[in-house]
Write a protein that holds these residues in place. Structure first.
Motif, short mmCIF file in Angstrom:
data_model
loop_
_atom_site.label_atom_id
_atom_site.label_comp_id
_atom_site.label_asym_id
_atom_site.label_seq_id
_atom_site.Cartn_x
_atom_site.Cartn_y
_atom_site.Cartn_z
N MET B 1 0.84 -1.22 0.00
CA MET B 1 0.00 0.00 0.00
C MET B 1 0.86 1.25 0.00
N GLU B 2 0.54 2.10 -0.92
CA GLU B 2 1.23 3.38 -1.02
C GLU B 2 0.91 4.22 0.21
N HIS B 3 1.81 5.13 0.55
CA HIS B 3 1.51 6.02 1.67
C HIS B 3 1.12 7.39 1.16
N ILE B 4 0.32 8.07 1.96
CA ILE B 4 -0.08 9.43 1.59
C ILE B 4 0.79 10.39 2.38
N ARG B 5 1.25 11.47 1.73
CA ARG B 5 2.05 12.43 2.47
C ARG B 5 1.23 13.71 2.73
N GLY B 6 0.14 13.87 1.91
CA GLY B 6 -0.60 15.12 2.02
C GLY B 6 -2.01 14.93 2.56
N ASN B 7 -2.92 15.69 2.00
CA ASN B 7 -4.29 15.72 2.51
C ASN B 7 -5.29 15.23 1.46
N VAL B 8 -6.49 15.12 1.93
CA VAL B 8 -7.58 14.61 1.11
C VAL B 8 -8.71 15.63 1.15
N ILE B 9 -9.43 15.77 0.04
CA ILE B 9 -10.63 16.63 0.06
C ILE B 9 -11.78 15.86 -0.57
N VAL B 10 -12.97 16.09 -0.02
CA VAL B 10 -14.15 15.39 -0.52
C VAL B 10 -15.30 16.38 -0.63
N GLY B 11 -16.10 16.20 -1.67
CA GLY B 11 -17.27 17.07 -1.87
C GLY B 11 -18.49 16.26 -2.25
N GLN B 12 -19.63 16.87 -2.04
CA GLN B 12 -20.91 16.24 -2.41
C GLN B 12 -21.57 17.13 -3.45
N SER B 13 -22.18 16.53 -4.44
CA SER B 13 -22.69 17.33 -5.54
C SER B 13 -23.99 16.74 -6.07
N GLY B 14 -24.83 17.58 -6.65
CA GLY B 14 -26.10 17.11 -7.20
C GLY B 14 -27.16 16.94 -6.12
N GLY B 15 -28.26 16.37 -6.51
CA GLY B 15 -29.38 16.20 -5.57
C GLY B 15 -29.01 15.30 -4.40
N PRO B 16 -29.64 15.52 -3.28
CA PRO B 16 -29.32 14.71 -2.11
C PRO B 16 -29.91 13.30 -2.20
N THR B 17 -29.41 12.42 -1.37
CA THR B 17 -30.05 11.12 -1.17
C THR B 17 -30.10 10.86 0.33
N ALA B 18 -30.75 9.78 0.69
CA ALA B 18 -30.85 9.44 2.11
C ALA B 18 -29.55 8.85 2.63
N VAL B 19 -28.66 8.42 1.70
CA VAL B 19 -27.46 7.70 2.15
C VAL B 19 -26.16 8.34 1.67
#
Lengths: 417, 417
Positions: B1-19
C-alpha cells in the motif's frame, strides 16, 4: 363484572389514521377476553352495515402475529365511511333497518371508532335505542389525526401524525439546506379548521434542527401581504426558508387560499371541501415575486397512513381506548365516548374515562389562542409541552422482504356473500 | 500500500439522497485509517471550494456516535451544488483557481460524490491535472436516487429511494381502500428521463397488497387518451385505482404532461426543468371526466431525504463505494469512478470496481425496454429481480425525544471564516 350473553359489533368511520386498527384490536381482544361469542366487524362502517356487509373478526384475526400485524396496518382494516345518519324524528327507516340487523346478529354492544361525525352516529343510535327500549349499548372510541374532539385530552391517531410531521419536517428542512441558494419551501399539512397537526411541525425545532420559520394555523386569519413581508424579512438573514401551513388557512374575509386558485374541488358527504393547492399557490406567488426557487410539499395522505413511523405512546393509547370502550359497555354504559385524561405532562401519565357523547359530537376543539404566539405565526412552548409526550417512542414495523407488512382483510369471508 | 504524504478533500454534488452521507463517512474513515493527515470537506461542492469554503471533517466527525448519526442524516452534510465546470480549453481560469486552492491545502486525493453531472466534474479535473502535470488524483463516488449512471450495476441512494417508494405506495394503496367509493390516486415519482424510481412502485405488489394498477415510465411515450381508456376499463372491476407516473412522462410529441398545465416552472443551471403537477393534471382531468374522487400525491423531496426508512444494503454499499474510492486513489488511479458489480441476484452478492469516468460522465442509463411490459404500463419480473435485493433490511434511525436524530454541520468551524 357483568357477563355478556350475545355478540359485539365494531365499526370504523371517518378518515383513517396510522393507529385506528390498534383500537380495533383493543375492542376485539377485550371483548373476546370478556366472553363475547362473536365480534363482528362492519365493512365500511354503518354504511356497509346497512347493506349487511360485515365479517366475523375471528375469521380474520387468528394468531398473535395477526394482532401484531394489524396494530401496524394503516388505514381502516374494516374500511370506513363518511355516512351521516338522518335525524331519527325525520326519517326513522334507516334506524329500523339498523336495529333489525343488530337484532338478527344478536348484538349487545356496538362500538364505533371515529371522530366528530362518528360520535354523532353514536349519539343518534344510543338515543334511538333508549327511545325504542332497546338494551343495545353504544360506545364511541375516539380516533382522528386532527385532534379536534372535545373533552378528551387528545385523540389516538394525533400523536403518530404529529410524530410523522415532526420527523418529515426535519428531513425536508435538511433537504432545503442542500444547495446554497435562495429557496422557500412551503409544507401543507392536514387539519381543516384546527391547527393541531400544523403546529406539530414545530417539533422539528430541536437540538439538531432550526425548525420551520413560520407556522400558520387555521385558527388565525391568514394575511397574504403580511406573509410575503415576513418571508422577505427572513430572507435577509437566511437563504432557505421553511413555512408550514394548514390546508385550511383562510384570508381575513374567510376565503381558503386554495380558493384563490383554479384547482378542481370536491365536496364530501358532510359538505367539507376537499382542499389542496394552498402551498402551491403561495409558492408560485413567491417564486414569481422574488425569483427564488420555491417548493410546495403537500404531506397529503401519508400523514394519516404512515404506519411505518408511529408513536408507541399513541398506538398503546389507541389500544387502550378500544379496551376501555368494551369495559364501559360491560359496566352498563351507553351513549358515551371513551376519553383520555392527562394526569401530568412530566412524567407523562394518562388514563381513560368516559363522557357523555352528546357533549362531544359535532364540537370541534381548536388550538387555544394562547398556544399560538402573538404574531400568529408559530406555536408556543405550552403547545409543545402538550404534544411532546404524545410522539414518544416507536413501534418497529414488521418488515418482510424489505417492506412493512400489513394484515389484509380477505373479502371472501364477508358474511353476506 | 502506497503512503499518503498530504491531505484529502471530498465534496458532495447534485441532488441529495438518504445515504449520501454514508459515502462521506466511507471516504473520511478510510482516508483517516490509511494515514491522511487532514480530510477536508468542500462546503457546497466545487462551488463552495471556489469560494474557499471548506471544513476539516475531523472537527465535525469526532466520535463513533457522530459517525452513526451521520450515516443516518439525510441530504448532503457538506451541502451540495449544481455547478457545471466550463471546458478547460475555453476558460481555464476556474481550473487555475481550483488547483491553486488544492495546492494551498496540500491535497493529494480529491473525491466527489455525485451523479452524471458530478462525474463530468471528475472527468474535467482529472484531464486538466494530467495536462498540467499535477499528481492530484480524482476519483468519483457514485450517488443518485435516479439510478441513471452507466456501467455501475446501480447507484447508492437508489435502493433506499426504491424502498421508500415501495413502502409508501403500500400505505397509499391501503389508504385508498378505506372508503367504499370510486377513486383514482395518481402518485408522481421523481426521475426525469429514467423510470427506475417509478418502477419501484411495483414493489408494493406483494402478498399483502395488490400493488399499483398502472405504472408509467418516462422511457415510453405517454398517450393521455389510452391512459384514460385503461382507467375506465379498470374501473369496471375495481373502485380504487392506483397509478404511478414519473414526473417526466411525455406525450408522443415530446411534451411533458406538466407542460399542459399553467404551473410556474423553473430551469436549473443544467437546463433541467423543475417539473411538478403532472399527477395533478391527470387527476383533475379524470375527476372532471368521470366525476370520481381523485387524488394526486407528489412524493416530492421525501423520496430522496427519507433517512428514517433506508435500505441497509444501500447504506452499506454507499459506505463501501466511499471506502473503495479512497483505496483506488491509494493504488494510483485517477479519472475513475467506483462502480458496483453484481455477482449474483440470489443470493445477492455485489462487489466494487473502478471504471474510466470518461465513459460514464453525461451518459444516462435508462430502464431497458424489455424490463417494461409490452403495453408500456408496468415493469416486468426482471426489473423486480433487479431491484429487490437493493431494498433489503433496515438501519434503525437513532430516535431522540421521539424524532430521528441527525448530525449537523456547524458553520462556525468553516475554515475561511
Amino acid at each position: 363484572m357483568e357477563h355478556i350473553r350475545g355478540n359485539v359489533i365494531v365499526g370504523q368511520s371517518g378518515g383513517p389514521t396510522a393507529v385506528i386498527n390498534s383500537s380495533l384490536v383493543g375492542v376485539f381482544k377485550t371483548a373476546k377476553d370478556r366472553g363475547a361469542k362473536t365480534v363482528y366487524g362492519m365493512r365500511h362502517g354503518i354504511q356497509g352495515l346497512l347493506e349487511e356487509k360485515y365479517v366475523d373478526l375471528s375469521d380474520h384475526i387468528q394468531t398473535s402475529l395477526d394482532i401484531d400485524l394489524l396494530k401496524r396496518t394503516p388505514s381502516a382494516f374494516l374500511g370506513s365511511c363518511r355516512y351521516k345518519l338522518p335525524e331519527a324524528d325525520k326519517d326513522n327507516g334507516v334506524y329500523k333497518k339498523i336495529f333489525s340487523i343488530l337484532k338478527k346478529l344478536d348484538i349487545e354492544f356496538f362500538f364505533y371508532i371515529g371522530g366528530n361525525d362518528s360520535m354523532d352516529t353514536i349519539r343518534k343510535l344510543s338515543d334511538y335505542a333508549l327511545e325504542i327500549g332497546s338494551s343495545i349499548r353504544f360506545i364511541g372510541v375516539p380516533k382522528t389525526i386532527d385532534n379536534d374532539l372535545d373533552i378528551t385530552d387528545h385523540t389516538p391517531g394525533f400523536g403518530s401524525a404529529a410524530k410523522y410531521i415532526g420527523s418529515i419536517t426535519k428531513e425536508v428542512i435538511r433537504d432545503g439546506l442542500v444547495f446554497d441558494q435562495n429557496m422557500v419551501t412551503i409544507i401543507e399539512i392536514m387539519g381543516r379548521n384546527a391547527g393541531w397537526l400544523t403546529g406539530a411541525s414545530a417539533l422539528a425545532k430541536c437540538e439538531d434542527c432550526e425548525g420551520p420559520d413560520l407556522i400558520y394555523l387555521p385558527e388565525i386569519p391568514f394575511d397574504v401581504e403580511s406573509f410575503i413581508k415576513k418571508v422577505e424579512e427572513l430572507h435577509k438573514v437566511k437563504k432557505s426558508i421553511i413555512v408550514a401551513i394548514s390546508e385550511g388557512i383562510r384570508t381575513p374575509d374567510g376565503k381558503y387560499i386554495s380558493e384563490l386558485t383554479d384547482t378542481v374541488e370536491f365536496i364530501d358527504a358532510f359538505g367539507h371541501k376537499a382542499l389542496s393547492g394552498s402551498a402551491k399557490y403561495l409558492a408560485n406567488m413567491i417564486g414569481a415575486k422574488f425569483g427564488w426557487k420555491t417548493r410546495a410539499i403537500e404531506l397529503n395522505t401519508l400523514q394519516r397512513s404512515a404506519s411505518h413511523l408511529v408513536s408507541r405512546v399513541d398506538i398503546t393509547e389507541a389500544y387502550q381506548v378500544g379496551g376501555a370502550a368494551v369495559k364501559a359497555a360491560f359496566e352498563g354504559l351507553t351513549g358515551q365516548m371513551v376519553i383520555l385524561k392527562r394526569v401530568s405532562d412530566d412524567p407523562y401519565i394518562c388514563t381513560t374515562d368516559t363522557y357523555d357523547v352528546h357533549k362531544i359530537a359535532n364540537v370541534e376543539k381548536k388550538v387555544p389562542r394562547e398556544w399560538i404566539n402573538e404574531t400568529g405565526d408559530f406555536v408556543t412552548q405550552e403547545y409543545l409541552n402538550y404534544v411532546k409526550p404524545l410522539i414518544q417512542a416507536e413501534l418497529t414495523p414488521i418488515m418482510v422482504d424489505g417492506l412493512p407488512r400489513h394484515l389484509t382483510l380477505n373479502d371472501k369471508n364477508l358474511k353476506n356473500i
